[in-house]
Write an enzyme that holds these catalytic residues in place. Structure first.
Site, short mmCIF file in Angstrom:
data_model
loop_
_atom_site.label_atom_id
_atom_site.label_comp_id
_atom_site.label_asym_id
_atom_site.label_seq_id
_atom_site.Cartn_x
_atom_site.Cartn_y
_atom_site.Cartn_z
N CYS A 1 37.97 -66.32 -20.04
CA CYS A 1 37.24 -65.09 -20.35
C CYS A 1 37.51 -64.09 -19.24
CB CYS A 1 35.75 -65.34 -20.53
SG CYS A 1 34.98 -66.41 -19.33
N GLU B 1 27.64 -57.79 -22.26
CA GLU B 1 29.01 -57.53 -22.69
C GLU B 1 29.17 -57.41 -24.20
OE1 GLU B 1 31.35 -59.87 -19.10
OE2 GLU B 1 31.11 -60.91 -21.01
#
Length: 193
Positions: A73, A122
């Site tokens: 990620c 996010e």
């Protein structure tokens, strides 16, 4: 002229509530108790047998150090698409090239709070891919403390049952992913008869 060996400052893309880019910020300064919404990505990398590459975050990471999570990620740089960022970061963090890269949860969004109050906030499109050559896997210890290949159906069942501890985004993503998100190029193990 003075030379500098300083690494470039990594930037993240800040977003408004509708997910539109509104600016940038230094990655090192963006994660705190009032983290602004920003762009990220997650990727689940499978081998051709259908196993998931699970990684444990390095112990000195700013957010969720030492926690097991999905394969990779990170954050797209300004002007970089999430797909381009996945390719770049999997090369940097894991030393690998991907095949059959695709987005499976384009609108995934989450907010999570660590015990110390640090927030992740996010818009994080979720991707799946196949590892082109398993022999190339070479995790960067500054990013990855450990890695393991796990059976996807068992991993998914354990995460959903709460018996496998993973990062908060990984848990939410596994809940949102289809039962079998593996790319068509993998050959899942035969189901028991």
């Amino acid at each position: 002229m003075e030379e500098t060996n300083a690494a470039p400052v990594e930037q993240v893309v800040l977003l408004d509530d509708e997910g539109r880019a509104i600016g940038t910020a230094d990655k090192a300064a963006v994660h705190h108790r009032d983290t602004p919404l920003h762009l990220a990505f997650s990727c689940y990398v499978f081998d051709r047998a259908g196993r998931l590459l699970l990684t444990r975050r390095a112990h000195d990471k700013r957010t969720w150090p030492g926690v097991w999570t999905n394969s990779c990620c990170g954050h797209p740089a300004p002007g970089e698409s999430p797909l381009e960022a996945v390719v770049r970061r999997t090369r940097q963090e894991l030393g690998i090239e991907l095949e059959h890269l695709s987005v499976v949860l384009p609108d995934f969004r989450y907010r999570a709070v660590m015990e110390d109050g640090t927030v992740e906030h996010e818009v994080c499109p979720v991707h799946v891919a196949v590892l082109a050559d398993p022999a190339t896997l070479a995790p960067d210890p500054a990013e990855v403390a450990e890695h393991a290949w796990v059976d996807w159906p068992s991993f998914r069942a354990d995460v959903l049952a709460g018996s496998r501890d993973v990062s908060p985004w990984c848990r939410l993503q596994v809940e949102a992913l289809p039962a079998d998100p593996r790319p068509d190029a993998v050959v899942p193990a035969a189901a028991p008869r």
